[in-house]
Design a protein around this motif. Structure first.
Motif, mmCIF file in Angstrom:
data_model
loop_
_atom_site.group_PDB
_atom_site.id
_atom_site.type_symbol
_atom_site.label_atom_id
_atom_site.label_comp_id
_atom_site.label_asym_id
_atom_site.label_seq_id
_atom_site.Cartn_x
_atom_site.Cartn_y
_atom_site.Cartn_z
ATOM 1 N N ILE A 177 0.842 -1.209 0.000
ATOM 2 C CA ILE A 177 0.000 0.000 0.000
ATOM 3 C C ILE A 177 0.873 1.253 0.000
ATOM 4 O O ILE A 177 0.630 2.216 -0.745
ATOM 5 N N ALA A 178 1.918 1.241 0.829
ATOM 6 C CA ALA A 178 2.825 2.392 0.910
ATOM 7 C C ALA A 178 3.547 2.619 -0.410
ATOM 8 O O ALA A 178 3.698 3.757 -0.868
ATOM 9 N N LEU B 55 -6.470 -1.662 -2.488
ATOM 10 C CA LEU B 55 -5.802 -2.736 -1.757
ATOM 11 C C LEU B 55 -6.148 -2.672 -0.271
ATOM 12 O O LEU B 55 -6.352 -3.707 0.378
ATOM 13 N N PHE B 56 -6.228 -1.448 0.272
ATOM 14 C CA PHE B 56 -6.618 -1.304 1.672
ATOM 15 C C PHE B 56 -8.038 -1.829 1.888
ATOM 16 O O PHE B 56 -8.331 -2.478 2.901
ATOM 17 N N SER B 57 -8.920 -1.555 0.932
ATOM 18 C CA SER B 57 -10.306 -2.048 1.034
ATOM 19 C C SER B 57 -10.340 -3.571 1.024
ATOM 20 O O SER B 57 -11.127 -4.193 1.748
ATOM 21 N N PHE C 87 -5.329 5.374 -6.030
ATOM 22 C CA PHE C 87 -6.583 4.626 -6.104
ATOM 23 C C PHE C 87 -6.336 3.122 -5.979
ATOM 24 O O PHE C 87 -7.125 2.403 -5.357
ATOM 25 N N GLU C 88 -5.216 2.650 -6.553
ATOM 26 C CA GLU C 88 -4.856 1.243 -6.409
ATOM 27 C C GLU C 88 -4.520 0.936 -4.947
ATOM 28 O O GLU C 88 -4.873 -0.134 -4.430
ATOM 29 N N ALA C 89 -3.843 1.893 -4.283
ATOM 30 C CA ALA C 89 -3.509 1.708 -2.868
ATOM 31 C C ALA C 89 -4.779 1.649 -2.020
ATOM 32 O O ALA C 89 -4.913 0.797 -1.130
ATOM 33 N N PHE C 90 -5.718 2.547 -2.310
ATOM 34 C CA PHE C 90 -6.973 2.563 -1.561
ATOM 35 C C PHE C 90 -7.760 1.271 -1.790
ATOM 36 O O PHE C 90 -8.367 0.713 -0.867
ATOM 37 N N SER D 5 -1.823 4.727 8.395
ATOM 38 C CA SER D 5 -1.033 5.885 7.965
ATOM 39 C C SER D 5 -0.819 5.862 6.459
ATOM 40 O O SER D 5 -0.989 6.879 5.769
ATOM 41 N N ALA D 6 -0.458 4.675 5.908
ATOM 42 C CA ALA D 6 -0.262 4.548 4.459
ATOM 43 C C ALA D 6 -1.569 4.802 3.714
ATOM 44 O O ALA D 6 -1.594 5.444 2.653
ATOM 45 N N ALA D 7 -2.696 4.310 4.274
ATOM 46 C CA ALA D 7 -3.996 4.503 3.625
ATOM 47 C C ALA D 7 -4.396 5.980 3.606
ATOM 48 O O ALA D 7 -4.961 6.473 2.622
#
Length: 693
Positions: free
Chosen positions: A89-90, A104-106, A99-102, A122-124
């Motif tokens: 995610i970071a 992955l968090f989802s 958006f890809e990071a968000f 924090s990364a999210a």
């Protein structure tokens, strides 16, 4: 069936050491190392080790192979732990894939076995800050609150930063106020957020709170952001006190702080102080030079700005898009085509030709230098010019050169491509309609702003409509338009009406409008001069002199008119009745010859353009106007086939316009005159403006 051998502790330790060493070499390792280590992890059956898997994904990402990192993660997802998810995610956020990071968090949130930790949150939050979508951030905030992550100071700081970058400073401040403890990152996040959202005084107040807190000392980020706030708020006094504080702490040589000091002094009108801070003995990066160049440009020192750019090149510093855009802006001020073409070649060589910001600056530079064809070529050669900035730059270029039909054609083409016009685009289109007598089209486009494009007209748009109606002789319509405006007319609107009064010869309304303008902008010499000239044109010389006396008593001085022409690498400047040039005798001899030639063509002087002269001297003095001196010098200095390009700092008078037209037909060559309003291309006895200017 034989089971695979179990990985040994020794193998895992060796591979962990190997991954650590390869990661230290990033971002410039051997590109084959990640794949080679990946192969060893597979053959030794260590890919199921979450620690080694996380290190491998980290190595791929840091080596610039983010796609491979994602593929590895997806293939070995059953072996991952929360650290693996957090690391990816970071990396997605750092690589500008928020958006890809968000997403992955989802996905992590939906897993039943893993739970995000404070580092994951924090990364999210950093990803949400990049998306700029507040809804995303508030959702993660609610989840973080549920997990108790908000109690961590670095998570709370990330939340405050996220809300600031999403434009919600009230929420950012609320998070900051509710933090059980704060560190310097928290304070800086709030100050930077205020600056980003143009709440400059709030940033200054926050810095003062930090200083009063006494538990933390401000660092270079604190000073840099607060100096930026001072620069944009015009708070010179507080900026100077910050400078003293910086000197006391020994931070003046840090590049970020120095850049902010130069910017602050430059924007606060103390450019000499900015130059002093620009210490040649200390480290300077491209941003430092860019700020200094911008300072020179803002102070109309265009030659100095160009010298700065040459210094950047001499020092071996690679210019960026801001460097090229700024030097092109400077070249617009001096309108030297040859230097602009040289910079264009450097832009192509440096790989910035497709940059949107640089591309639009190139269009403007060529247009202001009088070469509309080169401007259009720069527009066409931009690989991705499907953005409003470059389209508007080209529309503005056509407008400045008097090509109203091409403005409308290009504007319609832009709409057909699905590009939405902005505030400035409509200013250019309406101005083109005004200067080309396209009243019906202009009113149609003005109405479409609010009805079709949902843009609220501003003072510039209202002024363009008033000017358009005034030029068309519809003074009553112009006055009625102002009376029905939904907003209070400002000086630009009343100024347009004053110009309309001059064009329509309505002295009484002109007096009334001029009095409004004297109250609204008492330091603008143009309003006094315009009213004085209107009185003089009606033969009311005493009243004209009274306006000039009022102007003098208010300490307002009319800008001295001058014209200049480039011959080779030298710029020659002329003022009215100028005899300082070394070729004055030849220049005035050429003027006498030109006067004889135009008289043979039936020229009769328009003495209304010599409103400040008396009796028999009126016609004689018209021939000493600065643009005619520049024309005569161009005729004796340039090759016979070369076009003559003249620049003037004021609006050219009607009599000079007539003379230029006639001479272009007599000598059979193009004359280009750029005044404050537009370009006039004279050729074959005609002007590109069609005498509608």
């Amino acid at each position: 069936m034989r089971l695979p051998p179990k990985p040994t502790t020794t193998q895992a330790t060796y591979l962990a050491t190997l991954l650590t060493a390869a990661t230290i070499q990033a971002p410039n390792p051997n590109p084959n190392h990640p794949a080679q280590i990946h192969a060893q992890l597979i053959t030794t059956h260590n890919l199921s080790n979450p620690l080694l898997l996380t290190q491998l994904i980290n190595l791929y990402a840091k080596s610039g192979q983010l796609t491979q990192a994602i593929l590895t993660f997806n293939c070995a997802r059953k072996y991952t732990n929360v650290v693996t998810w957090t690391s990816l995610i970071a990396h997605l956020t750092q690589s500008r894939h928020p958006f890809e990071a968000f997403s992955l968090f989802s996905q992590l949130k939906k897993t039943s076995t893993l739970s995000p930790n404070p580092h994951t949150f924090s990364a999210a939050f950093h990803a949400c800050a990049q998306t700029g979508v507040r809804t995303h951030g508030s959702q993660v905030h609610a989840l973080g609150f549920k997990h108790g992550a908000e109690s961590s100071v670095f998570v709370a700081s990330a939340i405050a930063d996220m809300y600031a970058k999403c434009g919600d400073m009230a929420a950012s401040r609320k998070v900051f106020d509710e933090m059980p403890q704060r560190n310097l990152v928290s304070w800086n996040a709030l100050m930077v957020g205020y600056v980003r959202n143009k709440l400059y005084r709030n940033a200054i107040f926050t810095f003062q709170e930090l200083v009063r807190d006494c538990s933390l000392a401000p660092d270079q980020v604190s000073f840099s952001s607060t100096l930026s706030a001072c620069a944009n708020a015009g708070e010179l006094g507080f900026g100077q006190s910050l400078h003293a504080h910086v000197l006391k702490l020994g931070l003046e040589k840090l590049v970020y702080v120095k850049n902010s000091l130069v910017d602050m002094y430059s924007k606060c009108g103390c450019f000499s102080n900015a130059v002093e801070v620009f210490d040649p003995e200390t480290d300077r990066d491209v941003v430092t030079w860019n700020i200094l160049m911008m300072g020179w440009v803002h102070n109309d020192q265009f030659g100095e700005a160009c010298s700065c750019f040459r210094s950047v090149m001499r020092e071996g510093i690679l210019p960026d898009e801001a460097s090229f855009s700024t030097v092109l802006h400077a070249l617009v001020g001096i309108a030297v085509w040859a230097q602009g073409a040289t910079i264009h070649a450097l832009i192509v060589k440096s790989g910035f030709a497709a940059n949107r910001c640089v591309g639009s600056s190139l269009i403007t530079m060529y247009a202001k230098c009088g070469t509309l064809l080169d401007a259009y070529r720069a527009f066409e050669e931009t690989k991705n010019h499907l953005n409003i900035v470059s389209w508007t730059a080209m529309i503005a270029a056509f407008q400045q050169h008097g090509h109203g039909s091409r403005v409308i054609a290009l504007f319609n083409e832009m709409l057909e491509r699905g590009i939405e016009p902005d505030y400035i685009t409509f200013v250019c289109v309406l101005s083109a309609c005004s200067h080309n007598g396209l009243v019906e089209e202009g009113l149609k486009y003005f109405n479409s702003m609010s009805q079709t494009h949902r843009l609220a007209p501003g003072s510039e748009h209202y002024a363009c409509v008033v000017d358009m109606l005034g030029r068309a002789g519809c003074l009553d319509d112009a006055k009625q338009f102002i009376d029905t405006m939904p907003v209070e007319p400002d000086s630009s609107v009343w100024g347009a009406l004053l110009g309309a009064c001059r064009n329509c010869g309505d002295l009484e309304l002109g007096k009334e409008v001029a009095q409004k303008l004297f109250e609204m902008e008492p330091d603008n010499p143009g309003n006094y001069v315009l009213l004085s000239n209107m009185y003089a044109s009606y033969g009311r010389l005493e009243e004209a002199k009274e306006v000039r006396r009022l102007m003098s008593s208010n300490g307002v001085k009319k800008e001295t008119g001058c014209s200049w022409i480039d011959i080779g690498s030298t710029t020659h400047v002329f003022t009215v009745h100028d005899r300082s040039h070394r070729e004055s005798e030849k220049i005035y001899a050429m003027l006498r010859k030109l006067e004889e030639l135009v008289r043979e063509k039936g020229y009769v002087a328009d003495t209304r353009c010599a409103v400040n002269d008396m009796g028999e001297y009126k016609e004689q003095n018209l021939w000493c106007h600065s643009e005619r001196l520049a024309l005569a010098f161009g005729l004796i200095s340039l090759p016979v086939s070369a076009p003559i390009c003249i620049k003037k700092n004021l609006r050219t008078c009607g009599d000079c316009h007539t003379v230029m037209k006639i001479i272009s037909g007599i000598i059979g060559r193009e004359i280009v005159l750029r005044d404050t309003n537009r370009f006039h291309h004279f050729a074959g006895g005609l002007c590109s403006c069609g005498d509608y200017w």
